[in-house]
Design a protein around this motif. Sequence first.
Motif, PDB file in Angstrom:
ATOM      1  N   ASP A 139     -10.346 -11.996  -2.206  1.00  0.00           N
ATOM      2  CA  ASP A 139      -9.147 -12.114  -1.368  1.00  0.00           C
ATOM      3  C   ASP A 139      -8.985 -10.894  -0.471  1.00  0.00           C
ATOM      4  OD1 ASP A 139      -8.587 -14.546  -2.536  1.00  0.00           O
ATOM      5  OD2 ASP A 139      -7.011 -13.767  -3.853  1.00  0.00           O
ATOM      6  N   THR A 164      -8.971 -10.899   3.584  1.00  0.00           N
ATOM      7  CA  THR A 164      -7.866 -10.308   4.333  1.00  0.00           C
ATOM      8  C   THR A 164      -8.389  -9.254   5.306  1.00  0.00           C
ATOM      9  OG1 THR A 164      -6.349 -10.695   2.496  1.00  0.00           O
ATOM     10  CG2 THR A 164      -5.701  -9.023   4.100  1.00  0.00           C
ATOM     11  N   GLU A 190     -10.013 -10.971   8.276  1.00  0.00           N
ATOM     12  CA  GLU A 190      -8.981 -11.549   9.145  1.00  0.00           C
ATOM     13  C   GLU A 190      -8.304 -10.459   9.978  1.00  0.00           C
ATOM     14  OE1 GLU A 190      -6.372 -13.544   6.430  1.00  0.00           O
ATOM     15  OE2 GLU A 190      -7.759 -15.200   6.118  1.00  0.00           O
ATOM     16  N   ARG A 191      -7.934  -9.359   9.324  1.00  0.00           N
ATOM     17  CA  ARG A 191      -7.261  -8.268  10.037  1.00  0.00           C
ATOM     18  C   ARG A 191      -8.193  -7.601  11.047  1.00  0.00           C
ATOM     19  NH1 ARG A 191      -3.689  -5.142   5.356  1.00  0.00           N
ATOM     20  NH2 ARG A 191      -2.288  -6.882   4.900  1.00  0.00           N
ATOM     21  N   GLY A 222      -5.015  -2.914   2.807  1.00  0.00           N
ATOM     22  CA  GLY A 222      -4.696  -4.218   2.224  1.00  0.00           C
ATOM     23  C   GLY A 222      -4.467  -4.116   0.723  1.00  0.00           C
ATOM     24  N   ARG A 234      -1.070  -4.903  -1.343  1.00  0.00           N
ATOM     25  CA  ARG A 234      -1.066  -5.807  -2.502  1.00  0.00           C
ATOM     26  C   ARG A 234      -0.405  -5.149  -3.709  1.00  0.00           C
ATOM     27  NH1 ARG A 234      -4.106 -10.367  -3.678  1.00  0.00           N
ATOM     28  NH2 ARG A 234      -4.223 -10.822  -5.883  1.00  0.00           N
TER      29      ARG A 234
END
Length: 163
Positions: free
Chosen positions: A32, A36, A39-40, A65, A69
């Motif tokens: 995950d 992320t 994507e960022r 990230g 979290r």
Amino acid sequence: MGDSFETGLIGALPALRRYALSLCRKADVADDLVQTTVERAIAARDRLDPAMRLEPWLFRILRNGWIDRLRRQGSRGTEIDIADMPEAAVHDGVRASEAALMLRQTTDALATLPAEQREVILLVCFEEFTYGEAAEVLGIPKGTVMSRLARGRIALAAKLGIE
């Protein structure tokens, strides 16, 4: 998107996953985090300084990230995955057994180090970042990276009984 950014991003995925695993110690959470990060990175691609290497920038995104979290988890409490099971290690001879034992001892000893030392050791020794790149990822001065690395190596050697 068939350019050097895409090639570099794809090439960095294994190292990003290793770093994510070292931070969270759970494969699904690491996946995950890497997703992320990708994507960022794609969304912020235009903000990447062309003079900077891509990997430290990606590691910084991943670390941020992870911090995000952790902050979210702080308000939710502890999560326990009931499907987690230790994987069976296959040993092929005495040498493989000794190597597996040393790796396990090193991993356990590394896990007991303070997070600041552990992160620096992982970035510099495992991911082969320069001191400057590690400093950029962690947002600390280069001299702090060097001192944390020195203290971490000494502590790790002591925990493993290496003189």
